[in-house]
Design a protein around this motif. Sequence first.
Motif, PDB file in Angstrom:
ATOM      1  N   ARG A 225       0.831  -1.215   0.000  1.00 29.61           N
ATOM      2  CA  ARG A 225       0.000   0.000   0.000  1.00 29.61           C
ATOM      3  C   ARG A 225       0.866   1.266   0.000  1.00 29.61           C
ATOM      4  N   TYR A 226       1.974   1.210   0.710  1.00 26.71           N
ATOM      5  CA  TYR A 226       2.886   2.368   0.745  1.00 26.71           C
ATOM      6  C   TYR A 226       3.431   2.660  -0.658  1.00 26.71           C
ATOM      7  N   VAL A 227       3.904   1.627  -1.349  1.00 27.65           N
ATOM      8  CA  VAL A 227       4.449   1.815  -2.699  1.00 27.65           C
ATOM      9  C   VAL A 227       3.357   2.279  -3.660  1.00 27.65           C
ATOM     10  N   ALA A 228       2.153   1.700  -3.543  1.00 31.11           N
ATOM     11  CA  ALA A 228       1.048   2.049  -4.442  1.00 31.11           C
ATOM     12  C   ALA A 228       0.655   3.510  -4.322  1.00 31.11           C
ATOM     13  N   ILE A 229       0.738   4.063  -3.121  1.00 30.49           N
ATOM     14  CA  ILE A 229       0.279   5.443  -2.890  1.00 30.49           C
ATOM     15  C   ILE A 229       1.413   6.452  -2.974  1.00 30.49           C
ATOM     16  N   VAL A 230       2.586   6.100  -2.441  1.00 27.31           N
ATOM     17  CA  VAL A 230       3.705   7.058  -2.419  1.00 27.31           C
ATOM     18  C   VAL A 230       4.493   7.041  -3.726  1.00 27.31           C
ATOM     19  N   LYS A 231       4.631   5.853  -4.359  1.00 25.01           N
ATOM     20  CA  LYS A 231       5.375   5.739  -5.619  1.00 25.01           C
ATOM     21  C   LYS A 231       4.519   5.036  -6.683  1.00 25.01           C
ATOM     22  N   PRO A 232       3.391   5.639  -7.057  1.00 26.26           N
ATOM     23  CA  PRO A 232       2.461   4.948  -7.974  1.00 26.26           C
ATOM     24  C   PRO A 232       3.045   4.657  -9.357  1.00 26.26           C
ATOM     25  N   LEU A 233       3.928   5.527  -9.859  1.00 27.91           N
ATOM     26  CA  LEU A 233       4.494   5.331 -11.195  1.00 27.91           C
ATOM     27  C   LEU A 233       5.469   4.157 -11.248  1.00 27.91           C
ATOM     28  N   HIS A 234       6.051   3.814 -10.104  1.00 25.42           N
ATOM     29  CA  HIS A 234       7.006   2.705 -10.056  1.00 25.42           C
ATOM     30  C   HIS A 234       6.400   1.445  -9.424  1.00 25.42           C
ATOM     31  N   TYR A 235       5.084   1.477  -9.194  1.00 20.17           N
ATOM     32  CA  TYR A 235       4.443   0.405  -8.431  1.00 20.17           C
ATOM     33  C   TYR A 235       4.645  -0.970  -9.067  1.00 20.17           C
ATOM     34  N   MET A 236       4.337  -1.109 -10.345  1.00 24.05           N
ATOM     35  CA  MET A 236       4.409  -2.413 -10.999  1.00 24.05           C
ATOM     36  C   MET A 236       5.844  -2.920 -11.128  1.00 24.05           C
ATOM     37  N   VAL A 237       6.796  -1.998 -11.185  1.00 23.16           N
ATOM     38  CA  VAL A 237       8.211  -2.392 -11.256  1.00 23.16           C
ATOM     39  C   VAL A 237       8.680  -2.897  -9.891  1.00 23.16           C
ATOM     40  N   ILE A 238       8.321  -2.134  -8.836  1.00 26.94           N
ATOM     41  CA  ILE A 238       8.761  -2.502  -7.478  1.00 26.94           C
ATOM     42  C   ILE A 238       8.041  -3.751  -6.993  1.00 26.94           C
ATOM     43  N   MET A 239       6.712  -3.779  -7.168  1.00 19.71           N
ATOM     44  CA  MET A 239       5.912  -4.892  -6.654  1.00 19.71           C
ATOM     45  C   MET A 239       5.648  -5.938  -7.738  1.00 19.71           C
ATOM     46  N   ASN A 240       6.712  -6.366  -8.421  1.00 20.03           N
ATOM     47  CA  ASN A 240       6.552  -7.435  -9.412  1.00 20.03           C
ATOM     48  C   ASN A 240       6.356  -8.777  -8.696  1.00 20.03           C
ATOM     49  N   ARG A 241       5.965  -9.803  -9.439  1.00 24.96           N
ATOM     50  CA  ARG A 241       5.646 -11.087  -8.831  1.00 24.96           C
ATOM     51  C   ARG A 241       6.858 -11.716  -8.149  1.00 24.96           C
ATOM     52  N   LYS A 242       8.039 -11.515  -8.726  1.00 21.92           N
ATOM     53  CA  LYS A 242       9.257 -12.074  -8.126  1.00 21.92           C
ATOM     54  C   LYS A 242       9.479 -11.501  -6.725  1.00 21.92           C
ATOM     55  N   ARG A 243       9.292 -10.173  -6.591  1.00 18.56           N
ATOM     56  CA  ARG A 243       9.482  -9.549  -5.275  1.00 18.56           C
ATOM     57  C   ARG A 243       8.383  -9.981  -4.307  1.00 18.56           C
ATOM     58  N   CYS A 244       7.171 -10.129  -4.789  1.00 16.29           N
ATOM     59  CA  CYS A 244       6.067 -10.598  -3.935  1.00 16.29           C
ATOM     60  C   CYS A 244       6.367 -11.996  -3.401  1.00 16.29           C
ATOM     61  N   ASN A 245       6.844 -12.871  -4.296  1.00 15.77           N
ATOM     62  CA  ASN A 245       7.216 -14.227  -3.870  1.00 15.77           C
ATOM     63  C   ASN A 245       8.344 -14.199  -2.843  1.00 15.77           C
ATOM     64  N   MET A 246       9.307 -13.291  -3.069  1.00 11.55           N
ATOM     65  CA  MET A 246      10.433 -13.165  -2.147  1.00 11.55           C
ATOM     66  C   MET A 246       9.949 -12.735  -0.765  1.00 11.55           C
ATOM     67  N   LEU A 247       8.984 -11.799  -0.714  1.00  8.75           N
ATOM     68  CA  LEU A 247       8.443 -11.333   0.567  1.00  8.75           C
ATOM     69  C   LEU A 247       7.731 -12.467   1.314  1.00  8.75           C
ATOM     70  N   ILE A 248       7.032 -13.333   0.579  1.00  9.36           N
ATOM     71  CA  ILE A 248       6.370 -14.482   1.207  1.00  9.36           C
ATOM     72  C   ILE A 248       7.399 -15.461   1.753  1.00  9.36           C
ATOM     73  N   VAL A 249       8.460 -15.706   0.984  1.00  8.62           N
ATOM     74  CA  VAL A 249       9.530 -16.605   1.440  1.00  8.62           C
ATOM     75  C   VAL A 249      10.204 -16.041   2.696  1.00  8.62           C
ATOM     76  N   VAL A 250      10.452 -14.733   2.699  1.00  7.64           N
ATOM     77  CA  VAL A 250      11.049 -14.075   3.876  1.00  7.64           C
ATOM     78  C   VAL A 250      10.125 -14.219   5.085  1.00  7.64           C
ATOM     79  N   ALA A 251       8.810 -14.048   4.866  1.00 13.92           N
ATOM     80  CA  ALA A 251       7.839 -14.197   5.961  1.00 13.92           C
ATOM     81  C   ALA A 251       7.921 -15.588   6.577  1.00 13.92           C
ATOM     82  N   TRP A 252       7.994 -16.615   5.734  1.00 16.81           N
ATOM     83  CA  TRP A 252       8.116 -17.990   6.239  1.00 16.81           C
ATOM     84  C   TRP A 252       9.451 -18.212   6.942  1.00 16.81           C
ATOM     85  N   GLY A 253      10.509 -17.626   6.391  1.00 13.29           N
ATOM     86  CA  GLY A 253      11.836 -17.761   7.004  1.00 13.29           C
ATOM     87  C   GLY A 253      11.897 -17.131   8.382  1.00 13.29           C
ATOM     88  N   VAL A 254      11.386 -15.905   8.489  1.00 12.50           N
ATOM     89  CA  VAL A 254      11.397 -15.196   9.778  1.00 12.50           C
ATOM     90  C   VAL A 254      10.506 -15.923  10.791  1.00 12.50           C
TER      91      VAL A 254
END
Length: 309
Positions: free
Chosen positions: A120-149
């Motif tokens: 939500r922060y990226v979508a609202i604060v950096k809307p023009l870069h949203y799809m680049v920052i929140m690509n599927r690879k990064r989303c998957n990485m965040l889920i993996v990090v969540a499981w790791g932590v």
Amino acid sequence: MENQNNVTEFVFKGLWGNKQIELLFFFLFLLSYLAVLMGNFIILLTITRSHLIEQPMYYFLCHLSFMDLCYTSTVVPRLIRDLATAKKHISYNNCMTQLFTAHLLAGVEIFILVSMAFDRYVAIVKPLHYMVIMNRKRCNMLIVVAWGVGFWHSVALLIMVLNLPFCGPNQINHYICDVKPLLKLVCKDIHVVSILVIANSGMVVVVIFLVLVASYILILYHLRTRSSAGRRKALSTCSSHVMVVVLFFVPCIYTYVLPAGSENKDKEISVFYTVIAPMLNPLIYTLRNVEIKVAMRKVWSLMSHSVLK
């Protein structure tokens, strides 16, 4: 001196001592658990069977619903069973398994909520870069990090508890095997261990909650320049997430920040994040979200057509 462990099973005292009240809550918790299963299953089905799964926000929401299903299923079925039986016992090994599993899933859920806030922060604060920052690879990485932590948090907690001596009383003043009620049964000084538990769970939850609050303050600050329609849409999605965060984090902070020896309402407060929050999350996200409502109607319409054929 080597730690002695003479306890082979624990006995839960439960939420209440009154049998009539327990029978009443047996039906209430049974209905609540069915609501958790149905609500989160509908969210999972709607998102995975529609285009919403391609959007990062709903991708994380799908994982959150899955965590709610798993986390609640580690706690509530046994609670329901214990409310209907006279002796609420659990073996030592099953107790340790429940402790590990509950903290693993809760840890994963916390970091999924962090990922949703970041989205939500990226979508609202950096809307023009949203799809680049929140690509599927990064989303998957965040889920993996969540499981790791979540895994390392629960492993650290489990190792700490396994090294403690239980050599006498075995009645847990709770309805689940959690670290704080277990510490009260340890037959040695728990001052240092209690501090470690607060550091491992309490302080971490407080810090994450403050970071989430700061992120939403920044979001509100950036919304000043948006149009009224843009502000309404952004606030609609953000307010749902804020409600979920408050429902989960505030009871967790109360439970894990206070030391193990203190007398408080831990077991009553814990109902909020074990039963109430997982039950309300699907309602919060569907009632305030037009996209999910539309997708839900389409999915169920397609399913009903396929059944009729």
